[in-house]
Enzyme design. Structure first.
Site, PDB file in Angstrom:
ATOM      1  N   PHE A   1       0.804  -1.226   0.000  1.00 29.68           N
ATOM      2  CA  PHE A   1       0.000   0.000   0.000  1.00 29.68           C
ATOM      3  C   PHE A   1       0.836   1.275   0.000  1.00 29.68           C
ATOM      4  O   PHE A   1       0.344   2.343  -0.362  1.00 29.68           O
ATOM      5  CB  PHE A   1      -0.943   0.012   1.225  1.00 29.68           C
ATOM      6  CG  PHE A   1      -0.253   0.383   2.512  1.00 29.68           C
ATOM      7  CD1 PHE A   1      -0.069   1.721   2.851  1.00 29.68           C
ATOM      8  CD2 PHE A   1       0.244  -0.571   3.385  1.00 29.68           C
ATOM      9  CE1 PHE A   1       0.582   2.081   4.018  1.00 29.68           C
ATOM     10  CE2 PHE A   1       0.894  -0.228   4.549  1.00 29.68           C
ATOM     11  CZ  PHE A   1       1.062   1.106   4.870  1.00 29.68           C
TER      12      PHE A   1
ATOM     13  N   LYS B   1      -1.382  -6.938  -9.093  1.00 23.25           N
ATOM     14  CA  LYS B   1      -2.373  -6.856  -8.014  1.00 23.25           C
ATOM     15  C   LYS B   1      -2.010  -5.729  -7.055  1.00 23.25           C
ATOM     16  O   LYS B   1      -1.073  -5.824  -6.273  1.00 23.25           O
ATOM     17  CB  LYS B   1      -2.473  -8.172  -7.229  1.00 23.25           C
ATOM     18  CG  LYS B   1      -3.821  -8.189  -6.509  1.00 23.25           C
ATOM     19  CD  LYS B   1      -3.899  -8.939  -5.231  1.00 23.25           C
ATOM     20  CE  LYS B   1      -3.231  -8.363  -4.038  1.00 23.25           C
ATOM     21  NZ  LYS B   1      -3.869  -7.161  -3.444  1.00 23.25           N
TER      22      LYS B   1
ATOM     23  N   GLU C   1      -5.194  -3.779  -1.673  1.00 19.12           N
ATOM     24  CA  GLU C   1      -6.629  -3.514  -1.499  1.00 19.12           C
ATOM     25  C   GLU C   1      -6.869  -2.233  -0.701  1.00 19.12           C
ATOM     26  O   GLU C   1      -7.972  -1.708  -0.662  1.00 19.12           O
ATOM     27  CB  GLU C   1      -7.323  -4.714  -0.836  1.00 19.12           C
ATOM     28  CG  GLU C   1      -6.851  -5.080   0.564  1.00 19.12           C
ATOM     29  CD  GLU C   1      -5.581  -5.963   0.575  1.00 19.12           C
ATOM     30  OE1 GLU C   1      -4.799  -5.921  -0.392  1.00 19.12           O
ATOM     31  OE2 GLU C   1      -5.391  -6.667   1.582  1.00 19.12           O
TER      32      GLU C   1
ATOM     33  N   CYS D   1       8.752   7.060   7.011  1.00 18.99           N
ATOM     34  CA  CYS D   1       8.759   5.603   7.254  1.00 18.99           C
ATOM     35  C   CYS D   1       9.910   4.903   6.543  1.00 18.99           C
ATOM     36  O   CYS D   1       9.798   3.732   6.158  1.00 18.99           O
ATOM     37  CB  CYS D   1       7.451   4.945   6.832  1.00 18.99           C
ATOM     38  SG  CYS D   1       6.068   5.452   7.790  1.00 18.99           S
TER      39      CYS D   1
ATOM     40  N   GLU E   1       9.510  -4.154  13.039  1.00 16.39           N
ATOM     41  CA  GLU E   1       9.090  -3.127  12.080  1.00 16.39           C
ATOM     42  C   GLU E   1       7.757  -2.551  12.560  1.00 16.39           C
ATOM     43  O   GLU E   1       6.765  -3.277  12.673  1.00 16.39           O
ATOM     44  CB  GLU E   1       8.925  -3.709  10.674  1.00 16.39           C
ATOM     45  CG  GLU E   1       8.614  -2.595   9.681  1.00 16.39           C
ATOM     46  CD  GLU E   1       8.402  -3.066   8.241  1.00 16.39           C
ATOM     47  OE1 GLU E   1       7.749  -4.095   8.038  1.00 16.39           O
ATOM     48  OE2 GLU E   1       8.874  -2.358   7.330  1.00 16.39           O
TER      49      GLU E   1
HETATM   50  P1  NAD Z   1       1.447  -6.706   2.994  1.00 16.84           P
HETATM   51  O1  NAD Z   1       2.455  -7.787   3.047  1.00 16.84           O
HETATM   52  O2  NAD Z   1       0.374  -6.692   4.011  1.00 16.84           O
HETATM   53  O3  NAD Z   1       0.702  -6.704   1.557  1.00 16.84           O
HETATM   54  C1  NAD Z   1       1.410  -6.677   0.350  1.00 16.84           C
HETATM   55  C2  NAD Z   1       0.583  -7.370  -0.731  1.00 16.84           C
HETATM   56  O4  NAD Z   1       0.383  -8.738  -0.364  1.00 16.84           O
HETATM   57  C3  NAD Z   1      -0.803  -6.761  -0.888  1.00 16.84           C
HETATM   58  O5  NAD Z   1      -1.108  -6.699  -2.261  1.00 16.84           O
HETATM   59  C4  NAD Z   1      -1.706  -7.734  -0.141  1.00 16.84           C
HETATM   60  O6  NAD Z   1      -3.003  -7.809  -0.685  1.00 16.84           O
HETATM   61  C5  NAD Z   1      -0.992  -9.059  -0.313  1.00 16.84           C
HETATM   62  N1  NAD Z   1      -1.170  -9.976   0.825  1.00 16.84           N
HETATM   63  C6  NAD Z   1      -1.430  -9.665   2.123  1.00 16.84           C
HETATM   64  N2  NAD Z   1      -1.463 -10.776   2.876  1.00 16.84           N
HETATM   65  C7  NAD Z   1      -1.214 -11.819   2.055  1.00 16.84           C
HETATM   66  C8  NAD Z   1      -1.108 -13.236   2.256  1.00 16.84           C
HETATM   67  N3  NAD Z   1      -1.288 -13.801   3.455  1.00 16.84           N
HETATM   68  N4  NAD Z   1      -0.834 -14.014   1.181  1.00 16.84           N
HETATM   69  C9  NAD Z   1      -0.652 -13.474  -0.037  1.00 16.84           C
HETATM   70  N5  NAD Z   1      -0.748 -12.136  -0.278  1.00 16.84           N
HETATM   71  C10 NAD Z   1      -1.023 -11.320   0.749  1.00 16.84           C
HETATM   72  O7  NAD Z   1       2.268  -5.318   2.998  1.00 16.84           O
HETATM   73  P2  NAD Z   1       1.675  -3.844   3.138  1.00 16.84           P
HETATM   74  O8  NAD Z   1       1.218  -3.640   4.540  1.00 16.84           O
HETATM   75  O9  NAD Z   1       0.742  -3.551   2.019  1.00 16.84           O
HETATM   76  O10 NAD Z   1       2.990  -2.968   2.866  1.00 16.84           O
HETATM   77  C11 NAD Z   1       3.854  -2.534   3.863  1.00 16.84           C
HETATM   78  C12 NAD Z   1       5.079  -3.430   3.936  1.00 16.84           C
HETATM   79  O11 NAD Z   1       5.786  -3.420   2.697  1.00 16.84           O
HETATM   80  C13 NAD Z   1       6.094  -2.984   4.981  1.00 16.84           C
HETATM   81  O12 NAD Z   1       6.562  -4.122   5.661  1.00 16.84           O
HETATM   82  C14 NAD Z   1       7.205  -2.358   4.172  1.00 16.84           C
HETATM   83  O13 NAD Z   1       8.471  -2.407   4.776  1.00 16.84           O
HETATM   84  C15 NAD Z   1       7.168  -3.222   2.946  1.00 16.84           C
HETATM   85  N6  NAD Z   1       7.792  -2.556   1.805  1.00 16.84           N
HETATM   86  C16 NAD Z   1       9.057  -2.968   1.475  1.00 16.84           C
HETATM   87  C17 NAD Z   1       9.710  -2.350   0.433  1.00 16.84           C
HETATM   88  C18 NAD Z   1      11.089  -2.800   0.057  1.00 16.84           C
HETATM   89  O14 NAD Z   1      11.683  -2.199  -0.814  1.00 16.84           O
HETATM   90  N7  NAD Z   1      11.644  -3.847   0.631  1.00 16.84           N
HETATM   91  C19 NAD Z   1       9.097  -1.316  -0.277  1.00 16.84           C
HETATM   92  C20 NAD Z   1       7.804  -0.949   0.061  1.00 16.84           C
HETATM   93  C21 NAD Z   1       7.163  -1.577   1.124  1.00 16.84           C
END
Ligand code: NAD
Length: 491
Positions: free
Chosen positions: A158, A182, A185, A285, A380
């Site tokens: 997100f 994808k 959401e 962040c 985190e």
């Molecule tokens: P998230 O893991 O909750 O969701 C990411 C994606 O995975 C979304 O599209 C979501 O619908 C899907 N998803 C969620 N749960 C799932 C599951 N159980 N199985 C399969 N798919 C699933 O992450 P978020 O909260 O949207 O994003 C924030 C996180 O992303 C933070 O931890 C941040 O550090 C990380 N992030 C990392 C980088 C990087 O460069 N390493 C960059 C941006 C964000």
């Protein structure tokens, strides 16, 4: 969770160039998309099923035939037009990011501009992707060329509604693949609009397909036998799940996870620039731990003064809300846990939460820990929270950084090259900085961490890593000696 306002617009999937309701629209659940500023429902996001994923993959598979047959020079013409459209619509797109994510205007615009840079890299692929050719022994030549994989997928988080999708989309399609994307959401509106711009740019139907939904949609995408490779960006827990699932299926995967980026301030750092950079980094962040070598009270005071002066809002320089109630609750729980174990709260962002009647607001929070085992120093939190610990030596600082399970980025603030070199050669992080709190490489360099910040069996994301990930190399060895000619044709 906010209750569903049925008057708010329903997001559709974009499959084969058409905006479509999910196949089982009448019976499926829609997820409320809330404005982080107000907590009010602004849209409804469908929870796509495997049937929707099947439709998208079929469309992508069909489009792959003609798209991959075009030359790379031809394919990037569409991306040149798309790049122009991104800039022409930058204000409108920034408004969408502000609306659904809560970034301030400068951050929203900067994130689109950064996304546009990866489009520029993809546009330059005709100069980079030509492969190699060599006569390896008399009359025998070897050639390798890069070949697209087929249908590939990109699953995004997100926190950057355009920038992170742009880490993969332009390179994936410029190299000749077709894509299932994808969005999160929590922020489906921005990429929905971008998909229309991709169509306007002349990218053929089916080349980019957008599937909205949650874990079920992700699993259906990963499991689909015609999806040849998966990229993921999100939390480490899910990155690991996706990566393992791909490994079981023998699929190529690159899954970036979470982070606990450490900043280290040496005694000789420039107080003015360091304090500004640290505050910018943690309120965006990016970094979340500052290790100060020595006590450095003056630096602490400047950080506290700068963080305290920030105001809530969405204009440039102001701090926006966090994404949702769950995120707000999590951040507050870490502040409370830190207080319980005796940490000092130097700046308490909870005053913003108390002063607002709606939305998910928390101000910059600075915690001074006296115990390096405190949870806030290790987990985190993903909010505008900075955990500070004063170290007795550079050895103690590097030990703390090295022991954190993530490995995304780390930075040393110093005015001497020797100190910079000492730290950058010891950091346990994929991306290291000197006097820069968000040490993120830009094109043509690739992006990515190590340890629990990156899973999978492949390269980094964006830049050259993206070109590598989204292609395989066809090797052709040729002997065109006279002996292979029809005797009548020999010269
Ligand atoms: P998230 O893991 O909750 O969701 C990411 C994606 O995975 C979304 O599209 C979501 O619908 C899907 N998803 C969620 N749960 C799932 C599951 N159980 N199985 C399969 N798919 C699933 O992450 P978020 O909260 O949207 O994003 C924030 C996180 O992303 C933070 O931890 C941040 O550090 C990380 N992030 C990392 C980088 C990087 O460069 N390493 C960059 C941006 C964000």
């Amino acid at each position: 969770m906010a209750s569903l306002n049925i008057d708010s617009p329903r997001i559709q999937n974009i499959i084969d160039g058409k905006c479509l309701d999910p196949v089982q629209a009448a019976s499926i659940k829609y997820i409320p998309v809330t404005s982080p500023h107000t907590g009010k429902v602004i849209a409804q996001c469908p929870v796509s099923s495997p049937e929707d994923v099947n439709l998208a993959v079929e469309a992508a598979k069909k489009a792959f035939v003609a798209w991959s047959a075009r030359t790379v020079k031809d394919r990037v013409q569409c991306l040149i037009r798309f790049h122009n459209l991104l800039h022409a619509h930058i204000d409108e797109l920034a408004e969408l990011i502000i609306l659904e994510h809560g970034k301030n205007k400068a951050e929203a615009i900067a994130s689109i501009a950064k996304g546009a840079e990866t489009v520029e890299y993809a546009i330059s692929l005709p100069q980079l992707i030509q492969g190699r050719f060599l006569e390896v022994s008399r009359g025998v030549t070897c050639q390798d060329t890069r070949v697209p994989l087929g249908v590939v997928a990109s699953i995004v988080p997100f926190n950057f509604p355009i920038m992170v999708p742009m880490w993969t989309l332009p390179i994936a399609i410029a190299t000749g693949n077709t894509l299932i994307l994808k969005p999160s959401e929590k922020v489906p509106l921005t990429m929905n609009r971008v998909a229309i711009l991709l169509k306007e740019a002349g990218i053929p139907d089916g080349v980019v397909n957008i599937i909205n939904g949650t874990a079920d949609a992700v699993n259906a995408i990963v499991d689909h036998p015609d999806v040849k490779a998966v990229t993921f960006v999100g939390t480490s827990h899910v990155a690991n799940l996706v990566s393992e699932r791909c490994h079981r299926l023998g699929k190529r995967v690159l899954a970036l996870g979470g982070a606990k980026n450490h900043l280290i301030a040496a005694p000789d750092c420039n107080i003015e620039t360091t304090s500004t950079d640290v505050v910018n980094s943690f309120t965006g962040c990016a970094a979340s731990v500052l290790l100060i070598i020595g006590s450095h009270e003056e630096l602490l005071d400047r950080i506290v003064a700068k963080a305290s002066s920030l105001q809530p809002g969405s204009q440039s320089g102001e701090i926006g809300p966090v994404i949702d109630q769950q995120s707000l609750d999590k951040i507050i729980s870490y502040i409370e846990a830190s207080i319980k174990v005796g940490a000092k709260i130097l700046v308490d962002g909870r005053s913003w939460t108390q002063n607002r009647t709606e939305g998910f607001w928390i101000g910059p929070t600075v915690i001074l820990h006296n115990n390096k085992e405190d949870k806030a120093l290790h987990d985190e939190i993903f909010g505008p929270v900075l955990s500070i610990y004063q170290c007795s030596s550079k050895e103690e600082a590097i030990e703390i950084e090295n022991n954190n399970p993530y490995g995304n980025a780390a930075c040393i603030y110093t005015t001497t090259g020797a100190t910079a070199e000492w730290f950058t050669s010891r950091f346990s992080a994929g991306m290291c900085g000197v006097n820069i709190g968000v040490p993120v490489p830009r094109e043509p360099f690739s992006f990515g961490g190590i340890n629990r910040s990156k899973f999978g069996n492949f390269v980094d994301i964006t830049g050259d890593g993206g070109m590598e990930f989204f292609t395989w190399r066809r090797k052709v060895t040729t002997r065109w000696g006279q002996e292979n000619l029809d005797p009548k044709l020999r010269m």
